[in-house]
Structure formats: C-alpha cells, structure tokens
Design a protein around this motif. Structure first.
Motif, PDB file in Angstrom:
ATOM      1  N   LEU A 282      60.476 -58.844 -14.324  1.00  0.00           N
ATOM      2  CA  LEU A 282      60.773 -57.707 -14.808  1.00  0.00           C
ATOM      3  C   LEU A 282      61.392 -56.555 -13.927  1.00  0.00           C
ATOM      4  CD1 LEU A 282      57.537 -57.477 -16.946  1.00  0.00           C
ATOM      5  CD2 LEU A 282      59.856 -57.698 -17.728  1.00  0.00           C
ATOM      6  N   GLN A 285      64.792 -57.300 -13.336  1.00  0.00           N
ATOM      7  CA  GLN A 285      65.543 -56.837 -14.343  1.00  0.00           C
ATOM      8  C   GLN A 285      65.935 -55.388 -14.384  1.00  0.00           C
ATOM      9  OE1 GLN A 285      63.492 -57.983 -17.909  1.00  0.00           O
ATOM     10  NE2 GLN A 285      63.636 -60.038 -17.344  1.00  0.00           N
ATOM     11  N   HIS A 287      63.395 -52.891 -14.069  1.00  0.00           N
ATOM     12  CA  HIS A 287      62.077 -51.899 -14.440  1.00  0.00           C
ATOM     13  C   HIS A 287      61.445 -51.550 -13.278  1.00  0.00           C
ATOM     14  CE1 HIS A 287      62.631 -52.840 -18.648  1.00  0.00           C
ATOM     15  NE2 HIS A 287      62.806 -54.072 -18.174  1.00  0.00           N
ATOM     16  N   LEU A 292      55.891 -50.511 -15.571  1.00  0.00           N
ATOM     17  CA  LEU A 292      54.937 -51.641 -15.912  1.00  0.00           C
ATOM     18  C   LEU A 292      53.414 -51.059 -15.768  1.00  0.00           C
ATOM     19  CD1 LEU A 292      56.553 -54.489 -14.188  1.00  0.00           C
ATOM     20  CD2 LEU A 292      57.232 -53.544 -16.159  1.00  0.00           C
ATOM     21  N   TRP A 307      53.005 -57.303 -25.739  1.00  0.00           N
ATOM     22  CA  TRP A 307      54.102 -56.993 -24.647  1.00  0.00           C
ATOM     23  C   TRP A 307      55.434 -57.120 -25.155  1.00  0.00           C
ATOM     24  CZ3 TRP A 307      53.218 -54.645 -20.059  1.00  0.00           C
ATOM     25  CH2 TRP A 307      54.366 -54.603 -19.111  1.00  0.00           C
ATOM     26  N   GLU A 309      59.771 -55.372 -25.480  1.00  0.00           N
ATOM     27  CA  GLU A 309      60.782 -54.288 -24.977  1.00  0.00           C
ATOM     28  C   GLU A 309      60.650 -52.952 -25.314  1.00  0.00           C
ATOM     29  OE1 GLU A 309      63.259 -55.032 -23.105  1.00  0.00           O
ATOM     30  OE2 GLU A 309      62.795 -57.208 -22.633  1.00  0.00           O
ATOM     31  N   MET A 312      58.017 -51.374 -23.174  1.00  0.00           N
ATOM     32  CA  MET A 312      58.300 -50.802 -21.554  1.00  0.00           C
ATOM     33  C   MET A 312      59.465 -49.682 -22.077  1.00  0.00           C
ATOM     34  SD  MET A 312      59.093 -54.313 -19.914  1.00  0.00           S
ATOM     35  CE  MET A 312      59.665 -55.240 -21.172  1.00  0.00           C
TER      36      MET A 312
END
Length: 436
Positions: A282, A285, A287, A292, A307, A309, A312
């Motif tokens: 993550l 990517q 983030h 998180l 959990w 998308e 987030m």
C-alpha cells in the motif's frame, strides 16, 4: 477514568492498575517468517493507541509495554530451508521489515521487545516448574502440558472440551496422555535449530514463550494482555494455564483485550487464505502510512474492519481536512471530549468524529496526537512525494489538453485542483503550483 472491555469478564471494566506508577502491558507480536499484512498491523496500531492513552492519563513514564518477537517457529524453519539459509537470516530480514512497516504507520517502539531465541533459559525453568507441580510431563523427547491437571482450563474462551480439541487442531500423537495436551518442548532433528535441555536437544512450543517472557520482564501478574481475537484460543488460553499453574494460582493478567479481524470480504485476512494486502504494498502504491493508520482506527477495535479502496480514500480525505484545519500549529491541550471517547474502551470512531468538530488548531493538534495522527506539519503533508507526483501528473494532463485545444478538460483539471487547495500559475517557463 479508562474503561476497557475485558474478554475474561465479558464486560467493560474500569481500568485500575495494580501500580499506577508501573503499569504493565504485553501484546503478542510478530512471528517473523514473512511480510506483515494489514490485518497484522491492526493490533500494533490499536495497542499503540492504548499505550498513548495510558501515558496521557497516568504519566509518560507510567507504562512498561512489552511486545514479543517469535523468532523460532516451524514456519521460520521451513522458510530458511527453502532458501538454504540460517533461520536468523529469515528472522532478521522480516523483523526489520515489520519495524519499518509499523513505523510508517506511526507505531512507536514498545518499551521491551523480547525475542524467543534469547529467552530459552526462562522457558526451560518454567517447564521444569510445571513438571514439578505435575502440570506437565516428559514423553519421547517432548514435554506436554497436562490439560486435565488444570480445573480452570478454558476460562477465557469458555469452550467445552470437544470445541477446544477441534479449535486447537490438536496433533494426534502416541506420547500424549490426553488429546488436548499441548506441547511445551519438542525435539529438534539433525540440522534443525535447537537448544540443550533436560529432555534433550529441542526447541520450545509457541505458548510457553509468552508466559516465560511475561514472568521474566513484567512479573507474574500483569495489568493488560492484548492481541487479536484469533489468539484467544488456543494461544492465550494455554498461556493462562501455564502461568497460573507455575505461579501457584496467580492470574496471568488482570485485563484481557482483543481486537477484531480485518477482512477482504467474507473471511478474515490471513496468509494461509492468500487474501492479504501488506502495508508495504500500500505504501509503494503511494498511500501514506498515516492514511493506513486512520483507516485501521476508523472502526471500533473490537469490530470487524472491511478493507476497501473506499476506506482508504475516505481516510485520506479526512486527513487532508484535519491537516488544513490544524495548519502548522504547535500542540496545545487535549480536548476533553476526544480523551473521554478514547477512555470509553478506545472508542476511536467517536474520538475521530469529535476531532473533526474542533476549531482550535492547537487543540486539534494535541488531541490528534492521542490517536497518533497529525504528526507532520501541514506543509510537509501536502507537499510529500506522492502528493507532488499526483499534482505534477495532473498539470501534465492539463498541458496536453491545452495543446490539443481541449480547453474544457484543461479548465476542469484546473478547477479540481483549486478545489483541493492547489493554485496553478501559468508563466513563460511553464506552469507552477502552490497551496492556497
């Protein structure tokens, strides 16, 4: 006053430590054979938040927090054999990764991080004590805990005997007196990591590790023992039995606190099911670790956490609003409402709701720190590498649209960036940007 849901009592109880000047908390840490997934990060973040709350309430030096590292385990041995390396190569690598990943999520180091391979002496001593009290027996190079010798076995999970045997996935072995008996020590074959003991060369079972570490570093009875729901049985049940029998009936912990699962659908996230996503993935990517962390705190710690998308994205949006509101203020006093929410069994959803209603930047900054949030300056948050790259990509897309005389798209990109607080300035050298 802090109130915690005690798994043993099945209710919320006022937290009254045995010694307010030395509060003891032990949380089961990683088995370092692979990269931690986001579900593994939940207890690290939850109990880091509880540690922050305890220190805020009782004083910065009030808490002794131990989180162990399991660095001898059959999965570690298998991973080392697969790579043809010493087990320490595997454990050192994945412990380093674990600390990096949890650090990125704002998890502060525990006071003590005992390693299983460095605690073999205390484990052997406790096993010897359990044999003396007739709660354990040696058989064919193994030492097993005699479950029938402990009339209170099962007090935490409250399962009947058949449920306990099924839940523990017990190994059928001829040397066991009872199918429910569990291993305290097992033999190590040629070329397998092991230590000399009164029962031959071998290695400890998983459960004895925590009991021995707690006794060695924190005492016979600690204030709080924490971990995930999946550890209630058999791991914590077995810890309780070992410690209680070795210490003349003294309880292992005064409060038992367990966090719920993170799931990727219908099932909990686990390496064995293959439905995992790691903090490292993550972060790579783009983030931020703080995003998180907020996502992990968005649901109550005892509730399941799906959990997604969307979770987030929502967490990122919430943090951006909070950073805009806090600016670069220095921390002031913690808001009583935020603290009160956390004191009620770590009610992080309510704490986050109250946090977003605060108008004073200094109060907001101090209150967010109880949750491990807003640790950066607003300038740094909004001008981090991932944010910069995203803005630059949108500027490039706008330039391409203008070159193609697609002015409506170019204007839309400019307006969207402005709505996000990004102002574009066109000049002879190209387009530059700044925060509003």
């Amino acid at each position: 006053m802090i109130r915690l849901h005690d798994t043993m009592a099945r209710e919320k109880r006022e937290f009254v430590p045995a010694d307010p000047g030395r509060i003891t908390m032990y949380v089961c840490g990683p088995t370092v054979y692979g990269r931690a997934h986001i579900g593994n990060a939940r207890p690290a973040v939850v109990f880091d938040t509880l540690a922050r709350l305890i220190r805020h309430t009782f004083g910065q030096d009030s808490l002794v927090y131990a989180r162990n590292v399991t660095d001898v385990d059959d999965k570690i041995i298998a991973a080392a054999e697969a790579e043809g390396v010493d087990p320490s190569v595997i454990t050192n690598r994945f412990e380093r990764f674990y600390l990096e990943d949890m650090g990125a999520l704002g998890v502060q180091p525990p006071t003590i991080a005992p390693h299983a391979t460095q605690e073999i002496g205390p484990m052997i001593a406790m096993i010897e004590r359990l044999i003396e009290t007739r709660n354990a027996y040696a058989a064919e190079g193994h030492v097993l805990f005699a479950v029938a010798s402990d009339p209170d076995y099962g007090s935490l999970s409250r399962r009947d005997r058949e449920q306990m045997i099924a839940g523990a996935r017990v190994e059928v072995a001829p040397y066991k007196r009872d199918p429910a008996d569990f291993v305290l020590w097992k033999p190590s074959g040629e070329g397998v990591i092991g230590w000399e003991s009164p029962w031959g060369r071998g290695r400890p079972g998983w459960h004895i590790e925590c009991s021995a570490m707690i006794r060695a570093h924190l005492g016979e009875t600690i204030d709080i023992h924490g971990g995930g729901l999946d550890l209630i049985f058999p791991h914590h049940e077995n810890e309780i039995a070992q410690s209680r029998c070795a210490h003349g009936g003294a309880p292992l912990a005064r409060y038992w606190v367990h966090n719920g699962f993170v799931d990727m659908g219908a099932e909990k996230m686990s390496k064995s099911l293959g439905n995992v996503v790691t903090p490292n993935e993550l972060l790579e990517q783009g983030h931020k670790g703080e995003t998180l962390r907020l996502a992990l705190l968005s649901a109550h710690y005892r509730s399941p956490l799906p959990w997604t998308e969307g979770l987030m994205a929502q967490s990122k949006s919430t943090l951006e609003r909070l950073y805009r509101a806090a600016g670069n203020a220095s921390p002031g006093e913690v808001d009583p409402g935020v603290a009160e929410a956390l004191m009620d069994d770590l009610n992080t959803p309510l704490a986050l709701s109250r946090l977003q209603a605060l108008s004073d930047p200094a109060t907001l900054k101090a209150s967010a720190s109880l949750l491990g949030l807003l640790g950066e300056s607003a300038d740094r948050w909004f001008q981090g590498p991932s944010v910069d790259a995203d803005v630059e990509a949108q500027i490039a897309a706008r330039a391409e649209a203008k070159a193609n005389r697609d002015f409506s798209t170019a204007d839309r990109i400019r307006d969207e960036l402005k709505a996000d607080g990004i102002l574009l300035e066109d000049g002879p050298q190209g387009t530059t940007w700044r925060r509003a």
